[in-house]
Design a protein around this motif. Structure first.
Motif, PDB file in Angstrom:
ATOM      1  N   LYS A   1      12.547   7.311   1.675  1.00 38.13           N
ATOM      2  CA  LYS A   1      11.419   7.999   2.296  1.00 38.13           C
ATOM      3  C   LYS A   1      10.132   7.177   2.293  1.00 38.13           C
ATOM      4  CE  LYS A   1       9.359  12.560   2.147  1.00 38.13           C
ATOM      5  NZ  LYS A   1       9.210  13.760   1.336  1.00 38.13           N
ATOM      6  N   PHE A   2       9.560   7.018   3.457  1.00 36.08           N
ATOM      7  CA  PHE A   2       8.328   6.263   3.711  1.00 36.08           C
ATOM      8  C   PHE A   2       8.529   4.747   3.699  1.00 36.08           C
ATOM      9  CE2 PHE A   2       6.291  10.248   2.313  1.00 36.08           C
ATOM     10  CZ  PHE A   2       5.518  10.478   3.432  1.00 36.08           C
ATOM     11  N   LEU A   3       9.618   4.262   3.136  1.00 39.76           N
ATOM     12  CA  LEU A   3       9.841   2.814   3.103  1.00 39.76           C
ATOM     13  C   LEU A   3      11.108   2.466   3.864  1.00 39.76           C
ATOM     14  CD1 LEU A   3       8.966   2.078  -0.638  1.00 39.76           C
ATOM     15  CD2 LEU A   3       7.463   2.138   1.337  1.00 39.76           C
ATOM     16  N   GLU A   4      11.261   3.092   5.031  1.00 37.25           N
ATOM     17  CA  GLU A   4      12.507   2.936   5.781  1.00 37.25           C
ATOM     18  C   GLU A   4      12.666   1.551   6.406  1.00 37.25           C
ATOM     19  OE1 GLU A   4      10.620   5.665   5.973  1.00 37.25           O
ATOM     20  OE2 GLU A   4      11.880   7.437   5.776  1.00 37.25           O
ATOM     21  N   ILE A   5      11.579   0.790   6.523  1.00 35.10           N
ATOM     22  CA  ILE A   5      11.665  -0.535   7.140  1.00 35.10           C
ATOM     23  C   ILE A   5      12.672  -1.397   6.376  1.00 35.10           C
ATOM     24  CG2 ILE A   5      10.362  -2.650   7.660  1.00 35.10           C
ATOM     25  CD1 ILE A   5       7.944  -0.981   8.123  1.00 35.10           C
ATOM     26  N   PRO A   6      13.679  -1.984   7.080  1.00 39.90           N
ATOM     27  CA  PRO A   6      14.711  -2.744   6.376  1.00 39.90           C
ATOM     28  C   PRO A   6      14.162  -4.018   5.712  1.00 39.90           C
ATOM     29  CG  PRO A   6      15.055  -2.834   8.742  1.00 39.90           C
ATOM     30  CD  PRO A   6      13.941  -1.875   8.518  1.00 39.90           C
ATOM     31  N   ARG A   7      14.845  -4.453   4.662  1.00 44.41           N
ATOM     32  CA  ARG A   7      14.374  -5.563   3.835  1.00 44.41           C
ATOM     33  C   ARG A   7      13.941  -6.808   4.610  1.00 44.41           C
ATOM     34  NH1 ARG A   7      15.003  -3.748  -1.722  1.00 44.41           N
ATOM     35  NH2 ARG A   7      15.749  -1.834  -0.805  1.00 44.41           N
ATOM     36  N   PRO A   8      14.774  -7.314   5.566  1.00 39.86           N
ATOM     37  CA  PRO A   8      14.352  -8.543   6.251  1.00 39.86           C
ATOM     38  C   PRO A   8      12.977  -8.390   6.921  1.00 39.86           C
ATOM     39  CG  PRO A   8      16.598  -7.981   6.835  1.00 39.86           C
ATOM     40  CD  PRO A   8      16.082  -6.844   6.032  1.00 39.86           C
ATOM     41  N   LEU A   9      12.731  -7.218   7.507  1.00 39.91           N
ATOM     42  CA  LEU A   9      11.423  -7.009   8.139  1.00 39.91           C
ATOM     43  C   LEU A   9      10.312  -6.901   7.104  1.00 39.91           C
ATOM     44  CD1 LEU A   9      11.926  -4.557  11.146  1.00 39.91           C
ATOM     45  CD2 LEU A   9      11.227  -6.933  11.209  1.00 39.91           C
ATOM     46  N   ASP A  10      10.671  -6.400   5.906  1.00 42.01           N
ATOM     47  CA  ASP A  10       9.682  -6.327   4.830  1.00 42.01           C
ATOM     48  C   ASP A  10       9.034  -7.684   4.582  1.00 42.01           C
ATOM     49  OD1 ASP A  10       9.866  -3.656   4.238  1.00 42.01           O
ATOM     50  OD2 ASP A  10      11.305  -3.892   2.607  1.00 42.01           O
ATOM     51  N   TYR A  11       9.864  -8.739   4.652  1.00 41.07           N
ATOM     52  CA  TYR A  11       9.302 -10.068   4.394  1.00 41.07           C
ATOM     53  C   TYR A  11       8.283 -10.435   5.465  1.00 41.07           C
ATOM     54  CZ  TYR A  11      12.826 -10.494   0.808  1.00 41.07           C
ATOM     55  OH  TYR A  11      13.581 -10.267  -0.308  1.00 41.07           O
ATOM     56  N   LEU A  12       8.567 -10.062   6.716  1.00 42.85           N
ATOM     57  CA  LEU A  12       7.611 -10.341   7.784  1.00 42.85           C
ATOM     58  C   LEU A  12       6.322  -9.560   7.574  1.00 42.85           C
ATOM     59  CD1 LEU A  12       9.841 -10.481  10.992  1.00 42.85           C
ATOM     60  CD2 LEU A  12       8.868 -12.347   9.650  1.00 42.85           C
ATOM     61  N   VAL A  13       6.469  -8.308   7.083  1.00 39.67           N
ATOM     62  CA  VAL A  13       5.279  -7.514   6.778  1.00 39.67           C
ATOM     63  C   VAL A  13       4.439  -8.263   5.745  1.00 39.67           C
ATOM     64  CG1 VAL A  13       4.425  -5.357   5.780  1.00 39.67           C
ATOM     65  CG2 VAL A  13       6.412  -5.312   7.280  1.00 39.67           C
ATOM     66  N   VAL A  14       5.109  -8.798   4.731  1.00 35.92           N
ATOM     67  CA  VAL A  14       4.401  -9.504   3.673  1.00 35.92           C
ATOM     68  C   VAL A  14       3.637 -10.705   4.243  1.00 35.92           C
ATOM     69  CG1 VAL A  14       4.688 -10.877   1.572  1.00 35.92           C
ATOM     70  CG2 VAL A  14       5.945  -8.740   1.839  1.00 35.92           C
ATOM     71  N   VAL A  15       4.304 -11.491   5.098  1.00 32.58           N
ATOM     72  CA  VAL A  15       3.647 -12.660   5.692  1.00 32.58           C
ATOM     73  C   VAL A  15       2.422 -12.225   6.501  1.00 32.58           C
ATOM     74  CG1 VAL A  15       3.919 -14.543   7.355  1.00 32.58           C
ATOM     75  CG2 VAL A  15       5.781 -13.981   5.777  1.00 32.58           C
ATOM     76  N   ASN A  16       2.626 -11.166   7.290  1.00 28.31           N
ATOM     77  CA  ASN A  16       1.538 -10.668   8.121  1.00 28.31           C
ATOM     78  C   ASN A  16       0.333 -10.257   7.285  1.00 28.31           C
ATOM     79  OD1 ASN A  16       0.208  -8.094   9.501  1.00 28.31           O
ATOM     80  ND2 ASN A  16       0.993  -9.468  11.071  1.00 28.31           N
ATOM     81  N   VAL A  17       0.611  -9.528   6.201  1.00 25.02           N
ATOM     82  CA  VAL A  17      -0.485  -9.036   5.372  1.00 25.02           C
ATOM     83  C   VAL A  17      -1.157 -10.183   4.618  1.00 25.02           C
ATOM     84  CG1 VAL A  17      -1.027  -7.535   3.438  1.00 25.02           C
ATOM     85  CG2 VAL A  17       0.476  -6.724   5.227  1.00 25.02           C
ATOM     86  N   LEU A  18      -0.366 -11.205   4.239  1.00 28.48           N
ATOM     87  CA  LEU A  18      -0.962 -12.369   3.579  1.00 28.48           C
ATOM     88  C   LEU A  18      -1.948 -13.066   4.513  1.00 28.48           C
ATOM     89  CD1 LEU A  18       1.948 -14.052   1.599  1.00 28.48           C
ATOM     90  CD2 LEU A  18      -0.059 -12.857   0.702  1.00 28.48           C
ATOM     91  N   LEU A  19      -1.544 -13.185   5.786  1.00 27.64           N
ATOM     92  CA  LEU A  19      -2.425 -13.809   6.761  1.00 27.64           C
ATOM     93  C   LEU A  19      -3.722 -13.015   6.873  1.00 27.64           C
ATOM     94  CD1 LEU A  19      -2.969 -15.848   8.986  1.00 27.64           C
ATOM     95  CD2 LEU A  19      -1.620 -14.442  10.549  1.00 27.64           C
ATOM     96  N   PHE A  20      -3.576 -11.689   6.972  1.00 25.85           N
ATOM     97  CA  PHE A  20      -4.747 -10.811   7.062  1.00 25.85           C
ATOM     98  C   PHE A  20      -5.658 -10.997   5.845  1.00 25.85           C
ATOM     99  CE2 PHE A  20      -6.320  -6.697   5.440  1.00 25.85           C
ATOM    100  CZ  PHE A  20      -7.328  -6.472   6.366  1.00 25.85           C
ATOM    101  N   LEU A  21      -5.049 -10.942   4.656  1.00 29.61           N
ATOM    102  CA  LEU A  21      -5.857 -11.053   3.434  1.00 29.61           C
ATOM    103  C   LEU A  21      -6.542 -12.410   3.345  1.00 29.61           C
ATOM    104  CD1 LEU A  21      -3.575  -9.289   0.821  1.00 29.61           C
ATOM    105  CD2 LEU A  21      -5.843  -8.557   1.566  1.00 29.61           C
TER     106      LEU A  21
END
Ligand code: HEM
Ligand code: HEM
Ligand code: FE2
Lengths: 445, 153
Positions: free
Chosen positions: A114-134
C-alpha cells in the motif's frame, strides 16, 4: 518573481494539476464500483484504480513540493538556480517515471504494498531523479547569499523525505517486517518530514502575505517542527498495535500519537495569529484563503480525525475500516493538497505577471473544493462508523455490511462531483494566468 | 519569552532523542523473546505465497492484518472463517476462487480472475495460515469467526 530561473516552478505546478485531474478520475472509478457500476472491471479493476489514485496523489503532491522549492529557494537564497537546464531534465524524467509506473499498474506490474506500489526497478529511477532535484536545490541554497530558516526547514524536509524512501526498498520475507518498515516511509513522511515541507512553505507564504517579521515567524516554525518530530517519530507506533509486533508499541504509540495533533494545532494557531498580527494586507486574497485554509483544515483532518482513531482502544475496532479512509482524505487534502494549491495561487501571478488576485472563479474554486471534500469526509465517516458497529461489534458478514452502507457512496460520489467542479474551476484560473514570462520580473511588488 | 535559538535547540534535541528511542524500540521488538512475528514458522511455501500476494496487489482490494483496501473482506483469519461457513472445506473454497478462470462474484462484487495453478493457490493458502497464527495483541478476536460464534451463543 525576482529570478528568471523561478519560471521552472510553473511547469512543475502544471504537471501537478494534470496528475490531480487524473487522480480524481480514478477516484470516481472506485466510487462508482462501490455503488454497483463496476463496468470497467476488465480493464481497471478496483485494485488498479486504487493504486493509480494513491500514487498519483503522491506524485502530484511531490511535483507541487518540487515546484514550491524551485520557486522559494532562489528567492530565499537570493540567487538564480544553479542549473536551469537540469531542472527541466528533472521535470521531464519525473513525469516519465510517474507515467511509466501508472501505465504498468494496468498490466499487473507492481508491488502490492500500500502506497509503495511502484516496482523496485523504477524505485531506483525515482531515487536518481530525487538526487538530481536535491543536488540542484541544495547547491543553490548553499551558494546563495543567505540560508534562511524557512529555506533550511523546507530543504531538510525534502532531503529527509528522500532518505526515508530507502527503508521501503528493503526486501523482507515476513509480511510483518515488510509492513513494519513500510510505515517508516508512509507514516514518517506524512506525520514527520512532509510537515517540515508544509511548515517551510507555510512560513514563506506567511512572511510574504502578512508582512510579519521573519524572525518571529521562523521562531514559531522551529517550535512547530519540534512538536512534529517529538510526537510523530514515536507516534509511528499507532500502526504497530495490531500487525504482529510487541505490545510495547501499544503504550508508546498510544501516548505519542495522541500528542501529534498538537503540531497541527500549533500550525493553525500560528497561521491565524500571524494573519491577525500582520500590518501588510497583500492583495492576493486567494493565496491567503488557501494558506489559512491549509493550516485550519489540516488540523481538522489530520489532528482531530487522526486523534479520533489513534487510541489503541478505539483503533482495535476501526483499524482497516472506512474510518481510516475518512481520515486519509481530509488529512491529505487539508495538509498537503491545500498547501500546494496555496503556493500555486501565490506564485502564479508573480510568474506570469497577470494579477488575477481575487477572481470570483477563484473564490468559487476554493469553496466548492472544500465543501465537496468535507461532504466526502462525512460520507466516508458515516459509512465507516456503520461498518465498525455492524461488522466489528455485531459480527455481521463483511459483504452484507457493504450492501448496507452502499448508499453512503452515492452521497460520496455526489460530494466528489462538487469537489471536482471546484478543482476544474481552479485549473481554469490556472490556465487563464497564461505562461510564465521574463517580463514578470519588472511588474513585481 | 522563548528565543529563536531556544526554539531551534528544542527542535534538534527533541528530534535526536525521540529518534534514538525509536531505533532502540525497533531493535527491542525484533529481539529474541520479544519477537512475536511468527518468523520461526516461515517456510518456502509461505514466502512464495507472499510473493504471489504482492505481485498481484491483493492488498489493493482486501485488508490483511488490517492493512490494505476496504473493498473486499479482511483475510487475516480467512481459512478459519471459511472452514466454519463451508463445514471444514475452507481451503477447497479458497483454491477454487484463486484458480477460477472467470471473476468470482458470489456477493455481487467482482474479484479479478487469477486462474492460478493448484501449486500457486496452495502457496497462498500456506501464507494465509501463517498469517493466521501471528499474535496480533487481540485484534484477531475482533475479526475472527470464533469471536462471532461466542457472540451468537
Ligand atoms: C497530514 C497528516 C496526515 C495524513 C496525510 C494522514 C494520512 C493517513 C492515511 C492515508 C492513513 C491510511 C494508511 C494506511 O492504512 O495505509 C492513515 C492512517 C492513520 N492515521 Fe493518519 N494521517 C495524518 C496525520 C495523522 C495524525 C496526526 C494522527 C493521530 C493523531 C493520525 C492517525 C492515524 C491512525 C491511527 C491511522 C491508522 C488507521 C488504521 O488503523 O487503519 N494520522 N493516515
Ligand atoms: C473525486 C474525488 C475522490 C473520490 C471519489 C475518491 C474515492 C476514493 C475511494 C473510493 C478510495 C478507496 C477506499 C477503499 O479502499 O475502499 C480512495 C482512497 C484514497 N483516496 Fe480518494 N477519492 C477522491 C479524491 C481524493 C483526493 C483529492 C485525495 C487527497 C487529497 C484522496 C486521497 C485518498 C487516499 C489517501 C486514499 C487511501 C485511503 C486509505 O487507504 O485509508 N482522494 N479514494
Ligand atoms: Fe500514522
Amino acid at each position: 518573481m525576482k529570478y528568471k530561473s523561478q519560471k521552472v516552478a510553473y511547469w512543475f505546478f502544471a504537471l501537478s494539476m494534470l496528475l490531480l485531474v487524473l487522480q480524481i478520475v480514478y477516484g470516481f472509478v472506485m466510487g462508482f464500483a462501490r455503488i454497483g457500476f463496476d463496468n470497467l472491471h476488465e480493464f481497471v479493476p478496483f485494485n488498479v484504480a486504487r493504486a493509480v489514485h494513491t500514487n498519483l496523489l503522491v506524485v502530484w503532491l511531490l511535483s507541487g513540493f518540487m515546484g514550491a522549492a524551485y520557486y522559494i529557494i532562489p528567492e530565499e537564497a537570493q540567487r538564480e538556480l544553479v542549473n536551469v537546464k537540469l531542472a527541466y531534465v528533472q521535470l521531464i524524467s519525473l513525469a516519465l517515471v510517474g507515467v511509466t509506473a501508472i501505465v504498468g499498474f494496468h498490466f499487473n506490474i507492481w508491488e502490492g504494498r500500500k502506497f509503495l506500489e511502484i516496482p523496485r526497478p523504477l524505485d531506483y529511477l525515482v531515487v536518481v531523479n530525487v538526487l538530481l532535484f536535491l543536488g540542484l536545490i541544495l547547491t543553490t541554497l548553499f551558494k546563495g547569499k543567505r540560508q534562511t530558516t524557512t529555506a533550511l526547514v523546507l530543504s531538510m524536509g525534502l532531503l529527509f523525505a528522500a532518505l526515508l524512501y530507502l527503508p521501503g526498498m528493503i526486501p523482507f520475507d515476513s509480511q510483518v517486517t515488510d509492513s513494519f518498515f513500510r510505515w517508516w516511509v508512509v507514516h514518517l513522511w506524512v506525520e514527520g518530514v512532509w510537515e517540515l515541507i508544509m511548515g517551510g512553505i507555510l512560513s514563506f507564504l506567511l512572511i510574504k502575505l502578512t508582512g510579519v517579521d521573519r524572525e518571529v515567524i521562523e521562531k514559531w516554525l522551529y517550535v512547530i517542527v519540534g512538536l512534529t518530530f517529538l510526537s510523530g517519530v514515536l507516534g509511528t507506533g499507532h500502526h504497530y498495535y495490531y500487525i504482529g509486533v510487541n505490545k510495547i508499541w501499544i503504550i508508546v504509540g498510544g501516548i505519542f500519537s495522541a500528542l501529534e495533533p498538537l503540531a497541527f494545532l500549533a500550525m493553525a494557531l500560528f497561521a491565524v495569529n500571524m494573519y491577525r498580527k500582520g500590518e501588510k494586507k497583500h492583495p492576493n486574497k486567494l493565496a491567503l484563503y488557501w494558506t489559512l485554509g491549509a493550516a485550519i483544515t489540516s488540523f481538522v483532518g489530520a489532528g482531530l480525525l487522526g486523534f479520533a482513531h489513534t487510541l489503541p482502544q478505539t483503533n482495535i475496532y476501526t483499524h482497516g475500516t472506512l474510518v481510516t479512509a475518512m481520515h486519509g482524505h481530509l488529512a491529505f487534502w487539508g495538509a498537503y493538497g491545500m498547501i500546494v494549491l496555496a503556493i500555486i495561487s501565490y506564485s502564479l501571478p508573480n510568474l506570469t505577471g497577470r494579477k488575477l488576485y481575487d477572481s470570483s472563479r477563484g473564490r468559487m474554486a476554493f469553496w466548492l473544493a472544500n465543501i465537496g471534500m468535507l461532504g466526502m469526509t462525512v460520507a466516508f465517516g458515516v459509512a465507516g462508523v456503520a461498518q465498525v458497529y455492524l461488522e466489528r461489534k455485531f459480527k455481521m458478514d463483511f459483504m452484507l455490511v457493504q450492501k448496507e452502507i452502499a448508499i453512503h457512496f452515492v452521497v460520496l460520489v455526489l460530494c466528489a462531483s462538487i469537489f471536482a467542479t471546484g478543482i476544474v474551476l481552479y485549473i481554469i484560473d490556472f490556465y487563464k494566468h497564461g505562461r510564465p514570462t521574463d517580463e514578470a520580473l519588472e511588474i513585481n511588488e | 519569552m522563548l528565543s529563536k535559538k531556544q526554539a531551534r535547540a528544542f527542535f534538534l534535541g527533541g528530534t535526536l532523542v525521540t529518534f534514538l528511542i525509536f531505533i532502540g524500540l525497533t531493535i527491542y521488538s525484533f529481539s529474541k523473546g520479544n519477537d512475536q512475528t511468527n518468523r520461526e514458522n516461515l517456510t518456502a511455501d509461505v514466502v512464495r505465497g507472499k510473493e504471489i500476494w504482492e505481485s498481484n496487489n491483493c492488498m489493493g482490494c482486501h485488508t490483511l492484518l488490517g492493512e490494505g483496501a476496504y473493498y473486499a473482506p479482511e483475510l487475516t483469519k480467512v481459512v478459519d472463517r471459511l472452514n466454519i461457513r463451508y463445514d471444514g472445506n475452507g481451503e477447497e473454497v479458497i483454491k477454487s476462487i484463486l484458480m477460477s478462470p472467470s471473476p468470482w462474484q458470489l456477493n455481487g462484487r467482482k474479484m479479478v480472475a487469477y486462474g492460478m495453478t493448484e501449486q500457486e493457490a496452495g502457496d497462498v493458502i500456506a501464507f494465509f495460515k501463517w498469517i493466521g497464527k501471528i499474535d496480533l495483541n487481540g485484534f484477531d478476536r475482533v475479526i475472527s469467526p470464533l469471536a462471532k460464534e461466542k457472540m451468537n451463543k
